[in-house]
Structures are given as C-alpha cells and as structure tokens.
Design an enzyme around this catalytic site. Structure first.
Site, PDB file in Angstrom:
ATOM      1  N   CYS A   2       0.825  -1.206   0.000  1.00  0.00           N
ATOM      2  CA  CYS A   2       0.000   0.000   0.000  1.00  0.00           C
ATOM      3  C   CYS A   2       0.863   1.262   0.000  1.00  0.00           C
ATOM      4  O   CYS A   2       1.933   1.283   0.596  1.00  0.00           O
ATOM      5  CB  CYS A   2      -0.887   0.039   1.234  1.00  0.00           C
ATOM      6  SG  CYS A   2      -1.899  -1.416   1.431  1.00  0.00           S
ATOM      7  N   ARG A  27       5.005   0.817  -6.031  1.00  0.00           N
ATOM      8  CA  ARG A  27       4.982  -0.069  -4.867  1.00  0.00           C
ATOM      9  C   ARG A  27       4.094  -1.286  -5.096  1.00  0.00           C
ATOM     10  O   ARG A  27       4.179  -2.260  -4.354  1.00  0.00           O
ATOM     11  CB  ARG A  27       4.472   0.706  -3.639  1.00  0.00           C
ATOM     12  CG  ARG A  27       5.404   1.797  -3.191  1.00  0.00           C
ATOM     13  CD  ARG A  27       4.743   2.676  -2.159  1.00  0.00           C
ATOM     14  NE  ARG A  27       4.525   1.995  -0.902  1.00  0.00           N
ATOM     15  CZ  ARG A  27       5.348   2.037   0.137  1.00  0.00           C
ATOM     16  NH1 ARG A  27       6.448   2.744   0.058  1.00  0.00           N
ATOM     17  NH2 ARG A  27       5.074   1.405   1.253  1.00  0.00           N
ATOM     18  N   TRP A 109      -2.937  -2.655  -1.697  1.00  0.00           N
ATOM     19  CA  TRP A 109      -2.451  -3.983  -2.104  1.00  0.00           C
ATOM     20  C   TRP A 109      -3.178  -4.945  -1.172  1.00  0.00           C
ATOM     21  O   TRP A 109      -2.883  -5.008   0.022  1.00  0.00           O
ATOM     22  CB  TRP A 109      -0.937  -4.028  -1.906  1.00  0.00           C
ATOM     23  CG  TRP A 109      -0.245  -5.245  -2.420  1.00  0.00           C
ATOM     24  CD1 TRP A 109       0.184  -5.463  -3.704  1.00  0.00           C
ATOM     25  CD2 TRP A 109       0.154  -6.399  -1.665  1.00  0.00           C
ATOM     26  NE1 TRP A 109       0.817  -6.679  -3.778  1.00  0.00           N
ATOM     27  CE2 TRP A 109       0.807  -7.270  -2.550  1.00  0.00           C
ATOM     28  CE3 TRP A 109       0.009  -6.785  -0.336  1.00  0.00           C
ATOM     29  CZ2 TRP A 109       1.325  -8.504  -2.142  1.00  0.00           C
ATOM     30  CZ3 TRP A 109       0.522  -8.012   0.070  1.00  0.00           C
ATOM     31  CH2 TRP A 109       1.171  -8.843  -0.833  1.00  0.00           C
ATOM     32  N   ASN A 135      -1.670   1.437   6.051  1.00  0.00           N
ATOM     33  CA  ASN A 135      -0.768   0.424   5.505  1.00  0.00           C
ATOM     34  C   ASN A 135      -0.376  -0.461   6.676  1.00  0.00           C
ATOM     35  O   ASN A 135      -0.002   0.047   7.722  1.00  0.00           O
ATOM     36  CB  ASN A 135       0.465   1.111   4.901  1.00  0.00           C
ATOM     37  CG  ASN A 135       1.372   0.129   4.189  1.00  0.00           C
ATOM     38  OD1 ASN A 135       1.028  -1.044   4.022  1.00  0.00           O
ATOM     39  ND2 ASN A 135       2.524   0.604   3.769  1.00  0.00           N
ATOM     40  N   GLY A 136      -0.461  -1.779   6.509  1.00  0.00           N
ATOM     41  CA  GLY A 136      -0.114  -2.688   7.601  1.00  0.00           C
ATOM     42  C   GLY A 136      -1.238  -3.701   7.814  1.00  0.00           C
ATOM     43  O   GLY A 136      -2.115  -3.859   6.957  1.00  0.00           O
ATOM     44  N   GLU A 520      18.634 -15.900  -8.781  1.00  0.00           N
ATOM     45  CA  GLU A 520      18.225 -14.529  -9.072  1.00  0.00           C
ATOM     46  C   GLU A 520      17.681 -14.425 -10.505  1.00  0.00           C
ATOM     47  O   GLU A 520      16.681 -13.751 -10.749  1.00  0.00           O
ATOM     48  CB  GLU A 520      19.419 -13.582  -8.844  1.00  0.00           C
ATOM     49  CG  GLU A 520      19.191 -12.130  -9.183  1.00  0.00           C
ATOM     50  CD  GLU A 520      18.018 -11.483  -8.442  1.00  0.00           C
ATOM     51  OE1 GLU A 520      17.471 -12.066  -7.503  1.00  0.00           O
ATOM     52  OE2 GLU A 520      17.627 -10.373  -8.863  1.00  0.00           O
ATOM     53  N   LYS A 524      13.939 -13.218 -11.473  1.00  0.00           N
ATOM     54  CA  LYS A 524      13.670 -12.084 -12.368  1.00  0.00           C
ATOM     55  C   LYS A 524      12.728 -12.517 -13.478  1.00  0.00           C
ATOM     56  O   LYS A 524      11.774 -11.825 -13.799  1.00  0.00           O
ATOM     57  CB  LYS A 524      14.975 -11.562 -13.023  1.00  0.00           C
ATOM     58  CG  LYS A 524      15.900 -10.746 -12.173  1.00  0.00           C
ATOM     59  CD  LYS A 524      15.417  -9.366 -11.808  1.00  0.00           C
ATOM     60  CE  LYS A 524      14.682  -9.393 -10.510  1.00  0.00           C
ATOM     61  NZ  LYS A 524      15.452  -9.078  -9.319  1.00  0.00           N
ATOM     62  N   GLU A 527       9.090 -13.191 -12.118  1.00  0.00           N
ATOM     63  CA  GLU A 527       8.311 -12.065 -11.609  1.00  0.00           C
ATOM     64  C   GLU A 527       7.872 -11.091 -12.687  1.00  0.00           C
ATOM     65  O   GLU A 527       6.806 -10.497 -12.581  1.00  0.00           O
ATOM     66  CB  GLU A 527       9.025 -11.334 -10.458  1.00  0.00           C
ATOM     67  CG  GLU A 527      10.198 -10.465 -10.849  1.00  0.00           C
ATOM     68  CD  GLU A 527      10.755  -9.663  -9.660  1.00  0.00           C
ATOM     69  OE1 GLU A 527      11.973  -9.532  -9.576  1.00  0.00           O
ATOM     70  OE2 GLU A 527       9.961  -9.155  -8.846  1.00  0.00           O
ATOM     71  N   HIS A 543      18.373 -35.183  -9.443  1.00  0.00           N
ATOM     72  CA  HIS A 543      17.733 -35.836  -8.302  1.00  0.00           C
ATOM     73  C   HIS A 543      16.241 -35.531  -8.239  1.00  0.00           C
ATOM     74  O   HIS A 543      15.703 -35.230  -7.181  1.00  0.00           O
ATOM     75  CB  HIS A 543      18.419 -35.402  -6.998  1.00  0.00           C
ATOM     76  CG  HIS A 543      19.867 -35.787  -6.951  1.00  0.00           C
ATOM     77  ND1 HIS A 543      20.281 -37.095  -6.783  1.00  0.00           N
ATOM     78  CD2 HIS A 543      20.988 -35.051  -7.096  1.00  0.00           C
ATOM     79  CE1 HIS A 543      21.609 -37.143  -6.807  1.00  0.00           C
ATOM     80  NE2 HIS A 543      22.065 -35.902  -7.006  1.00  0.00           N
ATOM     81  N   LYS A 642       6.781  -3.367  -4.339  1.00  0.00           N
ATOM     82  CA  LYS A 642       8.197  -3.029  -4.280  1.00  0.00           C
ATOM     83  C   LYS A 642       8.769  -3.266  -2.894  1.00  0.00           C
ATOM     84  O   LYS A 642       9.843  -3.830  -2.747  1.00  0.00           O
ATOM     85  CB  LYS A 642       8.393  -1.568  -4.695  1.00  0.00           C
ATOM     86  CG  LYS A 642       9.845  -1.112  -4.703  1.00  0.00           C
ATOM     87  CD  LYS A 642      10.635  -1.789  -5.804  1.00  0.00           C
ATOM     88  CE  LYS A 642      12.090  -1.390  -5.823  1.00  0.00           C
ATOM     89  NZ  LYS A 642      12.893  -2.325  -6.645  1.00  0.00           N
TER      90      LYS A 642
HETATM   91  O1  M6R Z   1      13.640  -4.120  -0.022  1.00  0.00           O
HETATM   92  P1  M6R Z   1      14.180  -5.495   0.170  1.00  0.00           P
HETATM   93  O2  M6R Z   1      15.533  -5.673  -0.417  1.00  0.00           O
HETATM   94  O3  M6R Z   1      14.133  -5.938   1.601  1.00  0.00           O
HETATM   95  O4  M6R Z   1      13.183  -6.432  -0.627  1.00  0.00           O
HETATM   96  C1  M6R Z   1      13.217  -7.834  -0.516  1.00  0.00           C
HETATM   97  C2  M6R Z   1      12.432  -8.469  -1.628  1.00  0.00           C
HETATM   98  O5  M6R Z   1      11.068  -8.171  -1.489  1.00  0.00           O
HETATM   99  C3  M6R Z   1      12.908  -7.990  -3.007  1.00  0.00           C
HETATM  100  O6  M6R Z   1      14.267  -8.210  -3.140  1.00  0.00           O
HETATM  101  C4  M6R Z   1      12.172  -8.726  -4.140  1.00  0.00           C
HETATM  102  O7  M6R Z   1      12.462 -10.083  -4.121  1.00  0.00           O
HETATM  103  C5  M6R Z   1      12.588  -8.081  -5.466  1.00  0.00           C
HETATM  104  N1  M6R Z   1      11.823  -6.894  -5.703  1.00  0.00           N
HETATM  105  C6  M6R Z   1      12.460  -8.990  -6.617  1.00  0.00           C
HETATM  106  O8  M6R Z   1      12.974  -8.386  -7.767  1.00  0.00           O
END
Ligand code: M6R
Length: 647
Positions: A2, A27, A109, A135-136, A520, A524, A527, A543, A642
């Site tokens: 949010c 966000r 969100w 937010n929360g 990673e 990427k 997502e 395995h 985000k």
């Molecule tokens: O702000 P942070 O680094 O703590 O965020 C952790 C994850 O939410 C963040 O790295 C997320 O996996 C990425 N946005 C993915 O690209």
C-alpha cells in the site's frame, strides 16, 4: 505494498494527491482512493452548506482512471462523472468550490478482502466525517469489529482497516488526537495511518512497523509512505519512528511519541503516555530526475543501464588502488565469531553470494537465513553479528529479524539503499549502497550495489596477504566498465529472450557462487514475464527435476570458467541427452562451449569471483526482453509490491 500520501497546504490538494499516487504506483497496488475535506459545499439547488464535509472517491484499478472522477481539475485527463462512494450520499459528489487543501490518498495492495471498490481506502466511520488510510495489518480486527458491531457500528468493507475510523469515532469527543491515541491503544498489529476529519484543519498520522515520512514544504506539508511520493515538492523530510503520532497542518508539524528509545521493541503498546519529541529533519539526496524514466520505455530498463554508475557511486571513497585496501565505516567488534545474513527475495540472493565470498576470503563462519525463517537457535548470541540486507530498508520480515537479533544481544549491521529507512534506525551500524531510487518492482541496480557492499565488507575482513595476492581491488575497479560491456551487448541477448518467451517453464542452473545467480535469474524471469522458472544447483537437477526435462523445458546454464566449469559441462551434457534446449552464459573466447549447447550469451572476461555481477546483468536483460516480448507490465508485475511491509 500500500502507498499513502496526504497533503495539508494552501493549494488545491486533489491534483497533488493524484500525481503523488502515481509516484507510488511502483509499490504495487490493485485499487486506489482519495478523501478530501471540503470547507463548504453547494447543493444541487445552489445553496451553500457551510459545514465542512469529507468527499471520498475510490476505484479498482489504476490511479489514471481514478483521476477521471475529478473532471474539474485542470491539467488532468478525464472527464467522467464523480464516483459516489459506497455508503455515502448516492447523488453525484463532484467537488464543488471552494476546493480543499487537506486530503489523504491511498493505493491498496489487498490483504484482507478481495480487490473491490468497497475494500479500497480511505475508509470512513458511521458519520462519514472521519476518514482513514492505512498500511499494515490489524491482527485483532475481527474481535474489534464484533465489539463495534455490537455497539451499533456498521461496516461496509471486509478490511481490517475499517475498524480504525470506527474506533476513533467511538472515542471522539472533539479531541481528534486523543481519539486516535485511544483507538491505537486498542489495536494489535502494524500500521501507518493518516486520519482526516471533517471538523479539523489538520491531519493525524501514526506509525508502528510500517514506514511513514513527513515532507516539509513552504506553507504546505505532506505525509507519505515513502519519499518518492513527495520528491516533486520537497526534499526535506522527517522520518517518523514506531510509536509516533504527528499532527500536520498547513503551517505546523508536532510529534509525540510513546516509544522509549530508538530501535527498541514496542513493549508498551497499551500506554496512552505520549510525550512531545523532536525528530531530525533530513535532506533526501535523490533528485526528481532519478525517479523518472528519462526516455527509457520502463524503469527496469533504465535501472539496468544505471548499474555502472551505481557501482561507481557505491565504491566511491572506499577503495585505495595504490594501497590495495578497503576502508569502511563499519567496525567488527572483537569477540564476534560468526556472521548471519538475513534478507528476503533478491536481497537473500546477494546474501548467498556473499556467504560464498566471505567464507572463501575471510575464513569466517557465515550463514544465510531468509528473514521470515529467522530464529536464534544455534546462535551464540553475544558472539554473532547479524547483517540485515534490504534495499528498501522497510521489509517487515527483515526488520523483525534485526529487531529480534538486537534484543537478544547480537551485534547488528544494516545494508540498505534508502537513507533514513526503518532498518537504519534499528541496526547499530549502517552501510549505504548508493544506487539512487529504484522504482521498478524488480530489483536490479540495488542488487548489484548490495553485492558491491558485501564484497567490500568481505575484503575489509580478508587478510592483507589475500588482498595483495588476489588482485581483488583491481577486480572491483574493473566492474563498472565490464558491466557496461554486458549492457553494450544487450542487442545480442534479445533473440535469446524472444526464444525463451515462447516457453511456459524454464530451469536455471549454476554451481558455486553462480548458483545464487541462477536463483536470481529465475526470480527475475518469473516475476516480470510470468514464465515459471526454477533454479537448481546444477548437480541437483538429476535428483528429481530431470523428470521435467524435454523439448518444452529450456535450461539456462551459468558456464563460468572456474573450477565449476567441467562439472557444469557434465550437467549440460546430461540435460541435452534428455532433449532440453540449453542457453549458456559463457565467457567471450570460450569456443568449446558451442558444441554442447544450443545458444550462448557472451560475458566479458573477468576474475570468476566477480562473475556474479556480469552474469546477473545478462540475466536481467534476458528477463526484461522476454517479458517485453510477452507484453507484460514490466514495472508493475501482477500481485507484487516493491517493498513488502506486511508479515
Ligand atoms: O527491499 P528489500 O531488499 O528488503 O526487498 C526484498 C524483496 O522483497 C525484493 O528483493 C524482491 O524479491 C525483489 N523486488 C524482486 O525483484
């Protein structure tokens, strides 16, 4: 997650709130809304009602669509009729003159209740005169809701948030701040809230474990969940701390708090004992330009291309080429015997790479814990150094892990990209990466700069012998230019991305320090392109996952020329024998690889210890162009946020 923005000032607030909401779109959200305080209102018969009221507009979908609810605002596209809010006067509620300089707005969100207009914020009390954005997560909302329902309150959403305006209404006797204070004493959970009341020319803001800042302007003030929302108007901010309640109006800001000290856990939640506090004003070192697309089609592509500069900035002042040394402001206290790295998502992949590098160079025991799984079992608490890695500095799971570690007596260090973020106020020491604002949901430049920070820390604990013998500083120095070379080769990656975009599943494999790089790369791709991608240590694929190999499952393999190269070729041959296509990331000049794989993405030569930097950039481009080919909303992937500020 949010986004919150509020305005108190001399200007018409609606255009400001809408523009600021757009700055918060990154966000991640599914619906949005605005509430404004209107001083007086013209009835349909033309009579002026002098009693201030609150008008609320909300909708499912994009901020741009919400803007159509405000046809009279100059310079905003649209022209639709105002959308009356559920439970409000069903007649058109277009804003009438005079306009309002006080309002709150929100991007939601969904956590409690489906994505719908009635669940979107702001939420109102029964009288429609108190509006709240939040937010929360309110953990005890159900029992509060039952209690309030018995008292005669009527709810019109499924959200946890809606109990807050009703609680405020329960306690309201003309003193808004007092009512908010008493309402917050009833709730358990996390919150950043802003309260707007028809009878008051000020906003009340409060936070607990969710970020909230105040932006300071000239005859205008802002409250927001992050600085991106206010950068258009000011670079002067105050970061609220857990337990703070702020009163914000056009010309004044006052803050009271119930916290006993910086970073200590909130153990006195039920107290009403608030005392005035001074919070330091800070100047945000980010410019508005940095938070704009600057001619790129997507923020993600811009941020991928900003990586050489971001690396330079993060290295700046920390390395001496002549003396081959690293100098940091981070102290390692005597007696610390092991390091635990806690992080989530992409940041946890940076941690896994660091685990390898620190283990190899410093001979220190080091472990990585995903923050949501952090516990202190097996730790010698006073001998353990816990590093929290979070680009946003607001990821709740990481914040909670660092708080817990600190409470139990561990030394703590935060590695973050956001000045003043919550993690900087919880950990004892802070190392800042200098990537500048990252707007795309996919972490790119913040990931590479986390790696820079972690390598610098590893090098600073390595013995002088190792530093001299291995040319490590030289490796760091070369990074920006080598990353630039990968970026220059972006065109060559596009055909591979197009090819990959036709599949629904993919595997990514790596060995050693390139195994987390494969993780990673898979993250990427999934997502932003919605292709199901899984990462495996190359030796593990046989395995179980081998059952899924075949022509419809391509494999992306990290074939870096180090001691993992030969075993990687063995894995590739086994995969090829099962009919999968293999795309390898391999060094320029490595001709051997061609005979074993279907396609090669070329990586400039570099000491293998630094290969994660270059391989990661190539994988970012691969994911980006695959997502683009599939027509995905790259900067705002479905369901993602985000910074993840809920548990
Ligand atoms: O702000 P942070 O680094 O703590 O965020 C952790 C994850 O939410 C963040 O790295 C997320 O996996 C990425 N946005 C993915 O690209």
């Amino acid at each position: 997650m949010c986004g919150i923005i509020a305005y108190a000032g001399y200007k018409e607030c609606q255009p400001i709130l809408l523009e600021s909401l757009k700055r918060l779109e990154y966000r991640g959200y599914d619906s949005c809304g605005i509430a404004v305080r209107v001083e007086s209102r013209k009835s349909r018969r033309g009579r002026i009602n002098p009693t201030p009221t609150i008008e609320v507009y909300k909708d499912v979908g994009r901020v741009g669509d919400l803007a159509k609810s405000f046809p009279q605002i100059q310079g905003l596209k649209g022209g639709g009729r105002g959308t009356p809010v559920d439970g409000q006067d069903a007649r058109p509620t277009r804003l009438q003159t005079p306009g309002s300089g006080l309002g709150i707005a929100h991007t939601r969100w969904a956590t409690h209740g489906e994505v719908s207009k009635s669940n979107a914020h702001p939420h109102l009390d029964c009288s429609g005169r108190i509006a709240v954005v939040h937010n929360g997560v309110i953990e005890n909302f159900q029992s509060l809701r039952d209690e309030l329902t018995r008292e005669g309150h009527h709810f019109s959403s499924e959200t946890d948030t809606e109990v807050i305006p009703h609680l405020i209404e329960r306690y309201y006797d003309g003193d808004l701040e007092g009512a908010v204070t008493r309402a917050l004493a009833d709730v358990r959970g996390t919150y950043a809230i802003i309260v707007l009341a028809a009878g008051h020319k000020k906003l009340v803001a409060a936070r607990r474990e969710s970020p909230l800042i105040i932006g300071i302007g000239d005859r205008e003030n802002f409250v927001a969940s992050d600085v991106a929302a206010v950068l258009d108007y000011t670079d002067r901010v105050i970061y609220l701390e857990d337990g703070d309640i702020a009163l914000v109006s056009e010309g004044s800001i006052s803050i009271t708090s119930r916290e006993s000290g910086r970073g200590t856990p909130d153990s006195r939640l039920q107290t009403l004992d608030y005392r005035p506090v001074q919070r330091e004003e800070q100047v945000i070192p980010w410019s508005l330009e940095e938070a704009q697309k600057g001619g790129y089609e997507h923020f993600m592509l811009k941020e991928i291309h900003e990586q050489p500069k971001a690396i330079e900035n993060t290295l700046s002042g920390h390395i001496s080429l002549i003396e081959r040394t690293v100098s940091l402001n981070v102290r390692k206290e005597a007696g610390l015997e092991d390091i635990v790295l806690v992080a989530c998502g992409t940041s946890s992949h940076a941690a896994l790479i660091a685990e390898y590098v620190i283990g190899k160079l410093c001979h220190l025991p080091v472990r990585v814990k995903v923050a949501s799984e952090f516990n202190c079992h097996e730790m010698a608490l006073e001998k353990t150094w816990v590093w929290g890695i979070s680009q946003s500095g607001e990821t709740l799971d990481t914040l909670r892990a660092i708080k817990k570690a600190r409470t139990l007596g561990c030394a703590t260090l935060a590695i973050t990209n956001v000045p003043g973020s919550s993690i900087t106020r919880i950990a004892e020491q802070v190392f800042y990466t200098r990537a500048g604002p990252e707007i795309g949901v996919a972490a790119t430049k913040t990931f590479l700069t986390q790696l820079v920070a972690l390598y610098l820390l590893a090098f600073s604990f390595a013995s002088p012998d190792i530093m001299n013998a291995e040319g490590l500083i030289e490796g760091l120095r070369l990074l920006p230019s080598r990353v630039r070379q990968v970026l220059d080769g972006a065109e060559g990656i596009i055909p591979h991305a197009r090819h990959l975009s036709r599949y629904d599943n993919a595997f990514f494999i790596g060995r050693g320090l390139n195994y987390p790089v494969a993780m990673e790369g898979a993250l990427k791709l999934k997502e932003i392109s919605y292709i199901h991608a899984e990462a495996y240590a190359a030796g593990e694929l046989k395995h179980g996952p081998f059952a899924l190999l075949g022509p419809s499952t391509p494999v992306v393999a990290m074939a870096t020329r180090d001691d993992t190269y030969e075993p990687m070729l063995t894995s590739i041959k086994e995969i090829k024998a099962r009919g999968s296509q293999v795309i390898a990331l391999a060094e320029e000049g490595d001709e051997d690889i061609e005979q074993f794989v279907d396609a090669v993405i070329r990586i400039p030569p570099i000491d293998p210890l630094f290969s994660p930097f270059l391989n990661s950039v190539a994988l970012q481009l691969l994911a980006y162009y695959a997502a683009k080919e599939r027509g995905c909303p790259i900067d705002l992937p479905a369901n993602l946020a985000k910074s993840v500020t809920v548990p």
